[in-house]
Design an enzyme around this catalytic site. Structure first.
Site, PDB file in Angstrom:
ATOM      1  N   GLU A 129      -9.118   9.772  11.576  1.00 39.07           N
ATOM      2  CA  GLU A 129     -10.460   9.272  11.333  1.00 39.07           C
ATOM      3  C   GLU A 129     -11.434  10.450  11.200  1.00 39.07           C
ATOM      4  OE1 GLU A 129     -10.416   6.417  10.434  1.00 39.07           O
ATOM      5  OE2 GLU A 129      -9.880   4.889  11.896  1.00 39.07           O
TER       6      GLU A 129
ATOM      7  N   HIS B 291     -10.409   8.431   5.750  1.00 38.55           N
ATOM      8  CA  HIS B 291      -9.224   8.858   6.520  1.00 38.55           C
ATOM      9  C   HIS B 291      -7.976   8.949   5.634  1.00 38.55           C
ATOM     10  CE1 HIS B 291      -8.421   4.363   7.692  1.00 38.55           C
ATOM     11  NE2 HIS B 291      -7.617   4.676   6.703  1.00 38.55           N
TER      12      HIS B 291
ATOM     13  N   ASP C 232     -13.506   5.042   5.092  1.00 37.26           N
ATOM     14  CA  ASP C 232     -14.210   6.088   5.852  1.00 37.26           C
ATOM     15  C   ASP C 232     -13.657   7.486   5.561  1.00 37.26           C
ATOM     16  OD1 ASP C 232     -11.804   6.068   7.211  1.00 37.26           O
ATOM     17  OD2 ASP C 232     -12.649   5.552   9.180  1.00 37.26           O
TER      18      ASP C 232
ATOM     19  N   ASP D  81       2.122   6.311  10.167  1.00 34.76           N
ATOM     20  CA  ASP D  81       1.437   5.886  11.387  1.00 34.76           C
ATOM     21  C   ASP D  81       1.981   4.549  11.862  1.00 34.76           C
ATOM     22  OD1 ASP D  81       0.321   4.504   9.199  1.00 34.76           O
ATOM     23  OD2 ASP D  81      -1.488   5.711   9.237  1.00 34.76           O
TER      24      ASP D  81
HETATM   25  C1  F6R Z   1      -1.634   3.353   6.296  1.00 34.74           C
HETATM   26  C2  F6R Z   1      -2.545   4.508   6.321  1.00 34.74           C
HETATM   27  C3  F6R Z   1      -3.951   4.386   5.894  1.00 34.74           C
HETATM   28  C4  F6R Z   1      -4.127   3.605   4.597  1.00 34.74           C
HETATM   29  C5  F6R Z   1      -5.612   3.473   4.265  1.00 34.74           C
HETATM   30  C6  F6R Z   1      -5.829   2.679   2.999  1.00 34.74           C
HETATM   31  O1  F6R Z   1      -0.318   3.733   6.683  1.00 34.74           O
HETATM   32  O2  F6R Z   1      -2.137   5.546   6.726  1.00 34.74           O
HETATM   33  O3  F6R Z   1      -4.498   5.672   5.723  1.00 34.74           O
HETATM   34  O4  F6R Z   1      -3.443   4.258   3.569  1.00 34.74           O
HETATM   35  O5  F6R Z   1      -6.268   2.882   5.320  1.00 34.74           O
HETATM   36  O6  F6R Z   1      -5.394   1.358   3.207  1.00 34.74           O
HETATM   37  P1  F6R Z   1      -5.295   0.345   1.986  1.00 34.74           P
HETATM   38  O7  F6R Z   1      -4.300   0.919   1.048  1.00 34.74           O
HETATM   39  O8  F6R Z   1      -4.794  -0.932   2.596  1.00 34.74           O
HETATM   40  O9  F6R Z   1      -6.653   0.254   1.403  1.00 34.74           O
END
Ligand code: F6R
Length: 230
Positions: free
Chosen positions: A112, A107, A105, A36
């Site tokens: 989301e 995702h 959440d 992303d």
């Molecule tokens: C980032 C992504 C998100 C993160 C998720 C966890 O490229 O796709 O899904 O993997 O928000 O983030 P952290 O690892 O910072 O807790």
């Protein structure tokens, strides 16, 4: 390879760099696709996911610069960005290994809650929870956290050959348990891993603390036949 950004995969990247430096592996023939990218940051902003991955990983290995792909988030053409990204992934034969984190959440990527489980790469609006979680990368200033991203879809992620999701810490215990042991639901996009024939989830004790069958998973892992890899 498909790569996540954020904190969760950093230990994995450090280990891959170590193996590269030890001449055990090379990335010279690898194509990398980010999961992303934020919309609305200046090109080259240090908080863009492209800058993040270049800093934390790509600059330390032998991946050719042109082999790093990320969603095009320029204003002009945003409506076709997802389709173009899907075509680029398809042109190299798809993603073999997809590294993932999980949001508080539930995702994956920035799909989301309520994202279609069949979704493809497209523009998404971040939830308040995701923006708050990521404010730490923006001087804890919520106003600086972008509201939109272009993210691979859940369907795009499910097309990869092997999914590896890493999660650590107590904040991830709830979403991890819902994803692994809860019902398959768009309200927990990470629950889509239940549909994948080859998904590996790597957790520390805190992130695993709400799993009902944790003892069974430990027993299963300890008793794996030697021919069966993760
Ligand atoms: C980032 C992504 C998100 C993160 C998720 C966890 O490229 O796709 O899904 O993997 O928000 O983030 P952290 O690892 O910072 O807790």
């Amino acid at each position: 390879m498909g790569l996540a950004t954020g904190s969760s995969p950093l230990a994995t990247y450090a280990e891959l760099v170590r193996r590269y430096e030890g001449e055990e592996i090379s990335f010279a023939a690898v194509q990398v696709f980010l999961l992303d990218e934020y919309v609305g940051l200046e090109a080259g902003d240090p908080q863009s996911y492209r800058a993040f991955i270049e800093r934390e990983f790509i600059s330390r290995i032998d991946l050719p610069k042109e082999n790093l792909h990320s969603p095009d988030v320029a204003d002009a053409g945003l409506e076709t960005s997802g389709d173009r990204y899907e075509s680029t992934i398809a042109a190299v034969g798809g993603i073999d290994l997809q590294l993932l984190g999980i949001g508080t959440d539930g995702h994956i990527g920035f799909n989301e809650p309520s994202s279609s489980l069949g979704s493809r790469t497209r523009l998404k609006t971040l939830t308040a929870a995701s923006r708050a979680d990521n404010a730490r990368f923006f001087d804890n200033n919520l106003d600086q956290v972008p509201r939109h991203v272009v993210t691979q879809g859940v369907g795009t992620i499910l097309d990869a050959g092997h999914l590896v999701l890493t999660a650590t810490g107590p904040d991830k215990a709830g979403p991890v348990a819902r994803a692994i042991e809860g019902p398959l639901t768009a309200m927990v996009p990470a629950s889509a891993l239940q549909l994948h024939p080859h998904a590996t989830v790597v957790l520390d004790d805190a992130a695993a603390s709400k799993l009902e069958l944790a003892d069974y998973y430990r027993e299963t892992f300890a008793g794996k036949p030697s021919w069966q890899s993760v």
